[in-house]
Write an enzyme that holds these catalytic residues in place. Structure first.
Site, mmCIF file in Angstrom:
data_model
loop_
_atom_site.group_PDB
_atom_site.id
_atom_site.type_symbol
_atom_site.label_atom_id
_atom_site.label_comp_id
_atom_site.label_asym_id
_atom_site.label_seq_id
_atom_site.Cartn_x
_atom_site.Cartn_y
_atom_site.Cartn_z
ATOM 1 N N SER A 1 0.855 -1.057 0.045
ATOM 2 C CA SER A 1 0.014 -0.059 -0.337
ATOM 3 C C SER A 1 0.682 1.360 0.084
ATOM 4 O O SER A 1 1.586 1.120 0.970
ATOM 5 C CB SER A 1 -0.983 -0.080 1.150
ATOM 6 O OG SER A 1 -1.766 1.057 1.503
ATOM 7 N N GLY B 1 -3.926 -4.553 5.821
ATOM 8 C CA GLY B 1 -3.011 -4.094 7.042
ATOM 9 C C GLY B 1 -3.349 -3.044 7.642
ATOM 10 O O GLY B 1 -3.916 -2.063 7.279
ATOM 11 N N LYS C 1 -1.192 -0.837 -4.380
ATOM 12 C CA LYS C 1 -2.295 -0.058 -4.096
ATOM 13 C C LYS C 1 -1.902 1.279 -3.470
ATOM 14 O O LYS C 1 -1.086 1.602 -2.893
ATOM 15 C CB LYS C 1 -3.005 -0.730 -2.598
ATOM 16 C CG LYS C 1 -3.932 0.056 -1.880
ATOM 17 C CD LYS C 1 -4.703 -0.899 -0.966
ATOM 18 C CE LYS C 1 -4.838 -0.316 0.378
ATOM 19 N NZ LYS C 1 -5.461 -1.201 1.455
HETATM 20 C C1 NPQ Z 1 -6.385 0.559 4.633
HETATM 21 N N1 NPQ Z 1 -3.815 0.216 5.695
HETATM 22 O O1 NPQ Z 1 -6.294 -0.501 4.144
HETATM 23 C C2 NPQ Z 1 -5.449 1.004 5.596
HETATM 24 C C3 NPQ Z 1 -5.376 1.987 6.485
HETATM 25 C C4 NPQ Z 1 -4.427 2.667 7.493
HETATM 26 C C5 NPQ Z 1 -1.995 -0.510 4.720
HETATM 27 O O2 NPQ Z 1 -3.329 0.808 3.414
HETATM 28 C C6 NPQ Z 1 -1.573 4.082 11.392
HETATM 29 C C7 NPQ Z 1 -2.435 2.811 11.548
HETATM 30 C C8 NPQ Z 1 -1.862 4.440 10.062
HETATM 31 C C9 NPQ Z 1 -3.090 1.948 10.764
HETATM 32 C C10 NPQ Z 1 -2.963 4.367 7.695
HETATM 33 C C11 NPQ Z 1 -3.025 0.280 4.483
HETATM 34 C C12 NPQ Z 1 -2.577 3.940 9.090
HETATM 35 C C13 NPQ Z 1 -3.416 2.688 9.478
HETATM 36 C C14 NPQ Z 1 -3.901 3.661 7.055
HETATM 37 C C15 NPQ Z 1 -4.266 2.083 8.580
HETATM 38 O O3 NPQ Z 1 -7.244 1.232 4.590
HETATM 39 MG MG MG Z 2 -8.352 0.310 3.204
#
Ligand code: NPQ
Ligand code: MG
Length: 383
Positions: free
Chosen positions: A150, A305, A176
């Site tokens: 990501s 994640g 992503k």
């Molecule tokens: C998602 N994760 O899929 C999340 C969102 C996300 C890897 O894109 C600190 C802790 C910052 C958790 C930023 C990815 C974050 C977080 C984004 C989760 O939407």
């Molecule tokens: Mg997401």
């Protein structure tokens, strides 16, 4: 509801007695800032839960963020909930199988990330006490899983392209892109032009409304694998309406908090792909149920994640080995986020895959000195 055919039911052992629960808040610097439509993070904060039982100890990670931007949960709320409500409800309890945790905490509405962390820690202890690994407990069928990554919103499309090229060179199989209003179609178009065959998806983290449908119609021309959580997290109907106008599959993340949400979203036509995060749905057992509900309906899932340390990453990678997980997840290498993790790092090999741990429990060990160095607060129940 039962998790069909999982080893937890088959074995008729004695169960483990929970003696104490320790919470630690940790703070780890990120190798680069991570920007999404809801804000930018430069450090990763998390709560680690350690369960002491009569037989073994176990660890779990709470993915709540410092502020309730991704979901309503946040670190201080989860801390208070774990310390004052959930830990006292489990201390002294005998756990016959991991499903007992969800049943004992079932009266508590919401707080899924806190529940998931405690369930993971108890499950780790329970599995270790029997010499079983998490991959087998969740019905995993693979030793290695394909990895995606990501990519946060960057200052310019060129900066994003440079970062992406680095990941593609390291073998990542799907990229992503985080998008937000004003940084969407043009950015994705630039990247698509340079990398015409790369499996590419976008994640809006609920930043748009149906009035923005024309933006998604433009993205629809760019050959994306999916569009993740384009609209408000509480609006399945609007997602169903948007889905009707697009060829690109819609994947839901924030909107899916349980297997029943998953079934409803699919049956309504709100999504044709689901991102499973154990914290968001309240734990491992519920993650398996979401997987099963999607699989019954022919819907592919993948594992998301939350910038986890090795403790949470181990759970994600085990879940990624389930048979219905047919798309690369946000299960990136530890080095995507941290220069030094709390466990041995998860490594993406040049073929873009990562090994699924097969040692007992979650299959990873915490490095005590690193943990001590990153701990910002700590409490034990009972004291
Ligand atoms: C998602 N994760 O899929 C999340 C969102 C996300 C890897 O894109 C600190 C802790 C910052 C958790 C930023 C990815 C974050 C977080 C984004 C989760 O939407
Ligand atoms: Mg997401």
């Amino acid at each position: 509801m039962k998790v069909a055919g999982r080893p937890g039911e088959a074995s008729a052992g004695e169960g483990i007695v929970i003696r104490a629960i320790e919470l630690r808040e940790v703070s780890l610097p990120l190798v680069r800032p991570f920007r999404t439509s809801f804000g930018e993070e430069t450090v990763k904060g998390a709560i680690l839960v350690r369960v002491e039982s009569d037989a073994a100890e176990g660890w779990g990670e709470c993915v709540a963020s410092p502020l309730p931007r991704y979901s309503s949960e946040w670190i201080d709320g989860a801390w208070r909930m774990l310390e004052n409500v959930m830990a006292p409800a489990l201390a002294g309890a005998t756990i016959g199988r991991p499903e007992d945790v969800g049943e004992r905490l079932g009266w508590i509405r919401g707080h899924r990330m806190a529940k998931a962390a405690l369930e993971a820690a108890v499950t780790d202890a329970w599995l270790r006490s029997r010499g079983l690994c998490l991959r087998d407990f969740v019905g995993g069928v693979r030793d290695r899983v394909p990895c995606g990554v990501s990519v946060g919103i960057a200052s310019s499309p060129q900066a994003m392209l440079e970062e992406i090229t680095g990941y593609v060179d390291r073998g990542y199989r799907r990229v992503k892109l985080k998008i937000e209003p004003g940084r969407d179609v043009e950015v994705v178009r630039t990247i698509r032009r340079s990398l015409p065959t790369l499996p590419l998806s976008v994640d809006a983290n609920a930043a748009y409304s149906l009035a923005d449908a024309s933006i998604f119609e433009a993205l629809d021309e760019l050959g994306l694998v999916m569009i993740e959580q384009p609209l408000h997290h509480e609006d399945l109907m609007e997602h169903a309406k948007l889905a009707e106008r697009l060829q690109t599959p819609i994947c839901l993340d924030e909107s899916i908090r349980s297997a029943s949400d998953a079934a409803a979203a699919i049956d309504l036509g709100a999504c044709t792909v689901i991102n499973i995060k154990s914290g968001r749905v309240g734990g491992l057992v519920e993650s398996v149920r979401v997987h099963d509900a999607a699989r019954e309906r022919g819907v592919p899932v993948w594992i998301g994640g939350m910038l986890e340390t090795g403790v949470g990453r181990a759970v994600n990678v085990a879940l990624a080995s389930m048979p219905g997980v047919t798309l690369p997840g946000d299960t990136s290498g530890s080095d995507r986020y941290f220069s030094e993790d709390l466990t041995a790092p998860f490594v993406v090999e040049p073929d873009g895959t990562m090994a699924v741990p097969s040692a007992p429990g979650i299959g990873v060990e915490i490095e005590p000195e690193r943990l001590a160095a990153r701990t910002v607060r700590q409490v034990r129940v009972p004291p």
